[in-house]
Design an enzyme around this catalytic site. Sequence first.
Site, PDB file in Angstrom:
ATOM      1  N   MET A  30       0.835  -1.203   0.000  1.00  0.00           N
ATOM      2  CA  MET A  30       0.000   0.000   0.000  1.00  0.00           C
ATOM      3  C   MET A  30       0.875   1.262   0.000  1.00  0.00           C
ATOM      4  SD  MET A  30      -3.466  -0.880   1.991  1.00  0.00           S
ATOM      5  CE  MET A  30      -2.906  -0.602   3.655  1.00  0.00           C
ATOM      6  N   GLY A  31       2.153   1.103  -0.339  1.00  0.00           N
ATOM      7  CA  GLY A  31       3.024   2.273  -0.403  1.00  0.00           C
ATOM      8  C   GLY A  31       3.498   2.708   0.968  1.00  0.00           C
ATOM      9  N   HIS A  34       8.945   1.210   3.425  1.00  0.00           N
ATOM     10  CA  HIS A  34      10.013   1.213   4.422  1.00  0.00           C
ATOM     11  C   HIS A  34      10.881  -0.024   4.195  1.00  0.00           C
ATOM     12  CE1 HIS A  34       7.518  -1.804   6.342  1.00  0.00           C
ATOM     13  NE2 HIS A  34       6.520  -0.948   6.484  1.00  0.00           N
ATOM     14  N   GLY A  36      11.024  -2.788   5.562  1.00  0.00           N
ATOM     15  CA  GLY A  36      10.292  -4.063   5.560  1.00  0.00           C
ATOM     16  C   GLY A  36       9.817  -4.411   4.162  1.00  0.00           C
ATOM     17  N   HIS A  37       9.236  -3.426   3.479  1.00  0.00           N
ATOM     18  CA  HIS A  37       8.802  -3.662   2.099  1.00  0.00           C
ATOM     19  C   HIS A  37      10.011  -4.017   1.220  1.00  0.00           C
ATOM     20  CE1 HIS A  37       5.530  -0.698   3.389  1.00  0.00           C
ATOM     21  NE2 HIS A  37       4.833  -1.748   3.030  1.00  0.00           N
ATOM     22  N   SER A 188       6.255  -0.606  10.217  1.00  0.00           N
ATOM     23  CA  SER A 188       4.890  -0.502   9.690  1.00  0.00           C
ATOM     24  C   SER A 188       4.697   0.910   9.170  1.00  0.00           C
ATOM     25  CB  SER A 188       3.881  -0.774  10.811  1.00  0.00           C
ATOM     26  OG  SER A 188       2.593  -0.298  10.436  1.00  0.00           O
ATOM     27  N   SER A 189       3.947   1.029   8.089  1.00  0.00           N
ATOM     28  CA  SER A 189       3.651   2.369   7.561  1.00  0.00           C
ATOM     29  C   SER A 189       2.880   3.176   8.590  1.00  0.00           C
ATOM     30  CB  SER A 189       2.830   2.260   6.278  1.00  0.00           C
ATOM     31  OG  SER A 189       3.486   1.435   5.347  1.00  0.00           O
ATOM     32  N   ARG A 190       2.196   2.501   9.516  1.00  0.00           N
ATOM     33  CA  ARG A 190       1.377   3.211  10.508  1.00  0.00           C
ATOM     34  C   ARG A 190       2.196   3.709  11.696  1.00  0.00           C
ATOM     35  NH1 ARG A 190      -2.927  -0.714   8.777  1.00  0.00           N
ATOM     36  NH2 ARG A 190      -4.627   0.588   7.980  1.00  0.00           N
TER      37      ARG A 190
HETATM   38  P1  AMP Z   1       1.414  -2.881   3.537  1.00  0.00           P
HETATM   39  O1  AMP Z   1       1.981  -1.856   2.621  1.00  0.00           O
HETATM   40  O2  AMP Z   1       1.502  -2.506   4.986  1.00  0.00           O
HETATM   41  O3  AMP Z   1       0.075  -3.376   3.112  1.00  0.00           O
HETATM   42  O4  AMP Z   1       2.372  -4.130   3.423  1.00  0.00           O
HETATM   43  C1  AMP Z   1       2.714  -4.671   2.165  1.00  0.00           C
HETATM   44  C2  AMP Z   1       3.481  -5.937   2.378  1.00  0.00           C
HETATM   45  O5  AMP Z   1       4.651  -5.654   3.143  1.00  0.00           O
HETATM   46  C3  AMP Z   1       2.694  -7.004   3.157  1.00  0.00           C
HETATM   47  O6  AMP Z   1       2.979  -8.276   2.609  1.00  0.00           O
HETATM   48  C4  AMP Z   1       3.247  -6.849   4.543  1.00  0.00           C
HETATM   49  O7  AMP Z   1       3.160  -8.039   5.303  1.00  0.00           O
HETATM   50  C5  AMP Z   1       4.686  -6.513   4.247  1.00  0.00           C
HETATM   51  N1  AMP Z   1       5.308  -5.851   5.400  1.00  0.00           N
HETATM   52  C6  AMP Z   1       4.870  -4.730   6.039  1.00  0.00           C
HETATM   53  N2  AMP Z   1       5.658  -4.443   7.094  1.00  0.00           N
HETATM   54  C7  AMP Z   1       6.604  -5.411   7.124  1.00  0.00           C
HETATM   55  C8  AMP Z   1       7.715  -5.695   7.986  1.00  0.00           C
HETATM   56  N3  AMP Z   1       7.993  -4.925   9.039  1.00  0.00           N
HETATM   57  N4  AMP Z   1       8.474  -6.778   7.717  1.00  0.00           N
HETATM   58  C9  AMP Z   1       8.194  -7.583   6.655  1.00  0.00           C
HETATM   59  N5  AMP Z   1       7.168  -7.377   5.809  1.00  0.00           N
HETATM   60  C10 AMP Z   1       6.388  -6.308   6.044  1.00  0.00           C
END
Ligand code: AMP
Length: 294
Positions: A30-31, A34, A36-37, A188-190
């Site tokens: 979802m953009g 960070h 993690g992505h 987390s983006s949040r």
């Molecule tokens: P999101 O943008 O938050 O919807 O996340 C997109 C993808 O990135 C999803 O598969 C999440 O599980 C993964 N993701 C988000 N945060 C992390 C993190 N800290 N470590 C690993 N994967 C992550």
Amino acid sequence: MKLLRSVDELRAYSDAERAAGRRIALVPTMGALHAGHLSLVAEGHRHADTVVVTIFVNPTQFAPGEDFDAYPRGLEADLAQCRAAGVAAVFAPPPDEMYPDGPEGGKTWVAVEDITAPLCGASRPTFFRGVATVVTKLLVVARPDVAVFGEKDYQQLQVVKRLARDLLLGVEILGAPIHREEDGLAMSSRNVYLDAGMRAEALVLSRALDAAEAAVRHGERSRDALLERATKEIATASHAAIDYVELRDPESLEPVGGTLEGPALLALAVHFPQRVGADEVVRLIDNRVLRPGV
Ligand code: AMP
């Protein structure tokens, strides 16, 4: 790096890559990217020639009153990160490309049963319907060889594995480990919603997981004792409000019995105010698979 805006462009791009004999990895996001992505992108590179990142804040997975409007967005910064990470193409569609009849205007939804009921599904009853539907659309259009999802959203990963299998999508779903800040907070983006005080309190999530894991290492096998250990740790943060603290089977997500006999998923969801006294709350999740005998 290509920027693809329409479904037709994504389909044509993927078809051409496939025709050229290149394996495709899809990384849906979802953009507000960070590290993690970017670890998912790196995992994609290990399994494919061409990594495609999708950036779409999916309206159907947000309930009314959730943070769809406030969700952090910053396409230019996201594109720069993708470029630096060797991403071949970014698919960043406007909402009507994914939902031509409006977010709730379609008649077809992907509903994954049973494993969507507990945990995040219990407190966000329409969440997984939205996730499963948008992920299915992305997989059907891009037809990647592999798609990479984070274990951070553990239940979501299981849901996507299940839908790919049940709908015969022919894509391998890969999970990537949770990427953390140095102090343990899961990225987390949040996290940007939290002020410094609340961010410090949010460390109780990873501490709760560490405490339960240490207890298992020292021989604790009682489900209730482990849940209490984690709950106590979270309660040390004076503004934390627990949504759930649960131990479940890592695959079926069924509750575990009173005594741990094999790996068990410890999953947490906790609300924090954005700052002391704020009405807006931030819901953070984290998890770890506890492994007795390791
Ligand atoms: P999101 O943008 O938050 O919807 O996340 C997109 C993808 O990135 C999803 O598969 C999440 O599980 C993964 N993701 C988000 N945060 C992390 C993190 N800290 N470590 C690993 N994967 C992550």
